[in-house]
Design an enzyme around this catalytic site. Sequence first.
Site, PDB file in Angstrom:
ATOM      1  N   ASP A 123      -4.250  -2.653  -7.328  1.00 27.88           N
ATOM      2  CA  ASP A 123      -3.986  -3.277  -6.135  1.00 27.88           C
ATOM      3  C   ASP A 123      -4.521  -4.824  -6.159  1.00 27.88           C
ATOM      4  O   ASP A 123      -5.419  -4.985  -6.942  1.00 27.88           O
ATOM      5  CB  ASP A 123      -4.546  -2.560  -4.960  1.00 27.88           C
ATOM      6  CG  ASP A 123      -4.304  -2.946  -3.850  1.00 27.88           C
ATOM      7  OD1 ASP A 123      -3.067  -3.628  -3.426  1.00 27.88           O
ATOM      8  OD2 ASP A 123      -4.762  -2.590  -2.600  1.00 27.88           O
ATOM      9  N   GLU A 124      -4.076  -5.639  -5.333  1.00 28.06           N
ATOM     10  CA  GLU A 124      -4.504  -7.195  -5.219  1.00 28.06           C
ATOM     11  C   GLU A 124      -4.685  -7.817  -6.442  1.00 28.06           C
ATOM     12  O   GLU A 124      -5.709  -8.353  -6.784  1.00 28.06           O
ATOM     13  CB  GLU A 124      -5.612  -6.954  -4.431  1.00 28.06           C
ATOM     14  CG  GLU A 124      -5.712  -6.549  -3.070  1.00 28.06           C
ATOM     15  CD  GLU A 124      -4.781  -7.527  -1.841  1.00 28.06           C
ATOM     16  OE1 GLU A 124      -4.206  -8.026  -2.303  1.00 28.06           O
ATOM     17  OE2 GLU A 124      -4.739  -6.982  -0.903  1.00 28.06           O
ATOM     18  N   THR A 153       0.996  -1.184   0.108  1.00 30.26           N
ATOM     19  CA  THR A 153      -0.079  -0.096  -0.153  1.00 30.26           C
ATOM     20  C   THR A 153       0.746   1.271  -0.082  1.00 30.26           C
ATOM     21  O   THR A 153       0.411   2.338  -0.639  1.00 30.26           O
ATOM     22  CB  THR A 153      -1.039   0.056   1.234  1.00 30.26           C
ATOM     23  OG1 THR A 153      -1.676  -1.173   1.243  1.00 30.26           O
ATOM     24  CG2 THR A 153      -2.009   1.209   1.327  1.00 30.26           C
TER      25      THR A 153
END
Length: 701
Positions: free
Chosen positions: A221-222, A37
């Site tokens: 993200d992810e 993050t």
Amino acid sequence: MSKEEILLKDLNPRQRDAVLHTGSPLLVLAGAGSGKTRVITHKFAYLAKSKKLSPASILTVTFTNKAADEMKGRISQLIGKGADISWIGTFHSQCNRILRREIKALGYNNSFVIYDDDDQGNLVRHILKEFKIYEAMYRGVVSRISSLKSSLISPNDFLSRTDGFGFDEKLARVYVRYQDELKRCNVLDFDDLIMLTVRLFEENPGLLEKYHDMFKYLLVDEFQDTNYAQYRLLKLLASEDNICAVGDDDQSIYKFRGADVANILNFERDFPGAAVIKLEQNYRSTQHILDVSGAVIAGNPMRKPKNLWTERGPGEKVNHCWLNTEGEEAKHIASVIKELYLKGRYNYKDFAVLYRVNFQARAIEDALREDLIQYRVMGGISFYHRKEIKDIVSYMRLIINPEDNVSLRRIINCPPRGIGAATLSKLEHEAKKKSLSLFHTIKAVLKANGVAASAREKLNGFIHLIEKIMSADYSSASDMLKEIVDKTGYEEFIGEEKSQNIHELIASAEGKDINEFSDSAALITAMDSRKAENAVSLMTLHSTKGLEFPVVFVVGLEDGLLPYFKALKSAEELSEERRLFYVGMTRARDILWLTGAKKRRLYTKIQEQEPSRFLNDIPQHCCQWTEKSASSQPVAAPVKRIVKISAPRLYVAGCRVKHPKWGSGVVRECYGDGDEQKVMVNFPNVGIKRLCLRFANLEKV
């Protein structure tokens, strides 16, 4: 110190490389606890400040609203408040925003309503009932429809693939009817948000070009959790060098939701010239925890290798305890928690107990209650899925969109109005015949005087109520909700606790746009509704993503539970089970306990259990192995557990063997040690057999 140096000063060398990289696609392989993050937020700030990209031109997608809100907060601190960071959000919220602007190109109205899982299930049940198909199948049907949409398979595509017989033929009919009903009511479900956005761009090159011009850079993200539809959307929006995907193939655990680990494994093939940067410094766990979890995940054949390390030092050894029964396992966990709590080292909120399937929680709950230990079971009903909240939001949806049949069915007798089943059945039949929504059918029937006097009065009252609320002007969603609660008299037939929930809903809508609030209520998931309490957290391994705790227990480490018995026949599913175990272990900061039981009640009977095959991969020097005696007397000293991890194997998976009765076969699995070694062998003529080597008389070929 320059602004860029200030921005980069808190990053380690590999994080800095990831932030500064531009000019080609970038895959950041971020190991567990490695600060992904931080990389995403700093890269956003770097692109905005140093590369002079408008914040509104950086499309940033993640998987939960909670993660998106955290990201927005961190980015605002880095680039200053007031910047337009509205294109940071979940896949679903971003697609919703695009469709609100452009969906007319697909023949929908941009005032569409979004159905959540509950609404979707209600509509499918109604269709199954209409088709005289067993209603209890609705969960499986909803899951299959979701899977088809995640694979971008439309109703007509699926219909053309079926052979006209069996379950798929029935599913195709339901899927066609379901999608027709959604479109007729101007409604989308979660999967439509992605599927229709992909269709929008594929069918309208001019619109795709518009969004290419709008989005100068994509941050994802992810990435390991993307399904085919999401991946296709990213490939459409990305140009040659403006995408940075951050993820970890070792943490891909949502195959059942459509996630495809191949997306991250094939990134370099699908985005030629891509750079790959590995984040391997872990900021969460001790080295013993990293060594144990790393050794387990290394057993997966298809993965991108990573060697996680930390500056936190070795820490305590990982503990494994093999107990006699699930009850003893639960009591042992409770006693360890109590001991650490009483020493003042940790609060109850610092502990998490993770299990593979929900029924395992029962024994743990009993033991914690007996020791007066506070706990909470995560993954219960979220605030927005409570009946009273769903009821009031359904009124709001019907007022926004009178075509919404699911919302009307939900609230036509809520509070009770005495509109009977026979009347509703007649209205359903009439609506189908006239191709009208239920709301407009009721109005038409009332105008034509087509119902009995008793029903007429009640239906008239309902329509008058909805139209009165509909006709008023509201400055915010909160005002509309107050009017709904006041005019319907809903609070009069619910308890005080439920009334408080409604008042909390009204307060949360203060100053918010009506349509935006309706969307956000639908897009909230259980993953976004976690509250911090001073209680031990109990949850499934699938619910742990994004969380961390000082002390973690991974329980039920037995073959058949972890790995789960349904995964044992597929190498792909077994790999996912291993990733699930890895995710659970890497939630721990300081202390990790692994437990299992020799006997466990499964499906109404007591079964003898074998230790999980995954334990065989754990280095002995990183772990404290103990076995608790079945005796009620306290054990003077822990003894080495019964499975010797380093025992030599007589056979390995893939080797050929010969049996005196069944002939030649291939070894699929090997587990156990010494005299207890067992193998699973596939004999071409008789199928798979599970054999104990002491008695099998096997011969290597």
